[in-house]
Design an enzyme around this catalytic site. Sequence first.
Site: not given
Ligand SMILES: *Cc1c(COP(=O)(O)O)cnc(C)c1O
Length: 390
Positions: A72-73, A180, A200, A202, A238, A326
């Site tokens: 996602g990032t 999300q 993303s 995961h 790759t 934190c």
């Molecule tokens: C988890 C999340 C990301 C980041 O995704 P990653 O695959 O962990 O880099 C970006 N945006 C939202 C809204 C997320 O919940």
Amino acid sequence: MRPVYLDNNATTHVDVDVLQAMLPFFTDQFGNASSMHDIGTAAGVVMKAARRQLQALIGAKFDHEIIFTSGGTESDNTAILSGLDVMPDRTEIVTSAVEHPAVLSLCAHLEKTRGVKVHRIPVDHHGRLNLNAYGKTLTPRVAIVSIMWANNETGTIFPVAKLAEMAKRVGALFHTDAVQAVGRLPMDLKATAIDMLSLSSHKLHGPKGIGALYVRRGVPFSSLIKGGHQERDRRAGTENTPGIVGLGKAAELALGYMDDETTRVKLLRDRLEEGLLERIPEAFVTGDPLARLPNTANIAFDSIDGEAIQSLLNRDGIACSSGSACTSGFLERSHVLEAMSIRRARGAVRFSFSRYNCEEDVDRVFEVLPGIVEKLRERFPKSSKRAKCR
Ligand SMILES: *Cc1c(COP(=O)(O)O)cnc(C)c1O
């Protein structure tokens, strides 16, 4: 006792079928899709299948609108930087005050280093976007709008189809961080004006380190990572074949479980919210009461820190999140609750469900949380001092 995992907006359990689908690609099927021999071309074939599985989940018109990334990032960073690159005459970005750090940190960096003007649209105390303010910032100076489909802390859903149409009227590109929302909400991207979308693996029961960026056909694009010709020159390096196969399988399964998410999982979430409000005084649910993800409950408690509750729940084998971070030894309140001006509560606790949760998990929270809140309120009667991190 079995741990109770209620932190599915942070990450999810990999589905066993996803793992099974991936395993051969770590052993005999190790080929590089760029190679000219059969071992290589086999990798190309399975990646095409994964692209189709993802296409079906998000309702993309063409499978080549999907670019695989590391998550996602990376997808968020790629979309925003591409938007600025392909619109050299425009120097403004529109986003919201409640985005994920993947968007907000990049925007702050661009503001500082490139003089880009960033508009952060405020939200009301239900976390709903101020549409009036949004409309006013849309001018032909805006290169790209990036607004999330659903908020990771409160689950609030933004009207992205409508926001995309408004952005189109001034010729701006529209990107949405749908990390999300993908797999939790039905989607049909081809019926919208959305240009780019991040997802993303995961967060939908796939492996970590893999994700995708949807780029509608015909939308000008500039790649973030330069190198070889992978992903039609849009993302060099790759390909992560096992990850891509896993993401494809996770997408296929998510489509099959969509009904479960919007019925059974939602009922579990609703039961948790109602039960906690009955059992605990001075507690309230945050986020949009109507437009909210079916799996997310963000509950704020007057006069105690979310972090203290989260850490005591953890001792009782319940995993959830407090939304606070934190920073330099002190507890920083979540930027999302801050943007919602929820001053009453010092913090909130996020419970996020998935298809792996059951009634028993909700019962466990009912057993321990009322006692934890009572104990903390006795120990820390309404003090306003900033809490130290543990
Ligand atoms: C988890 C999340 C990301 C980041 O995704 P990653 O695959 O962990 O880099 C970006 N945006 C939202 C809204 C997320 O919940």
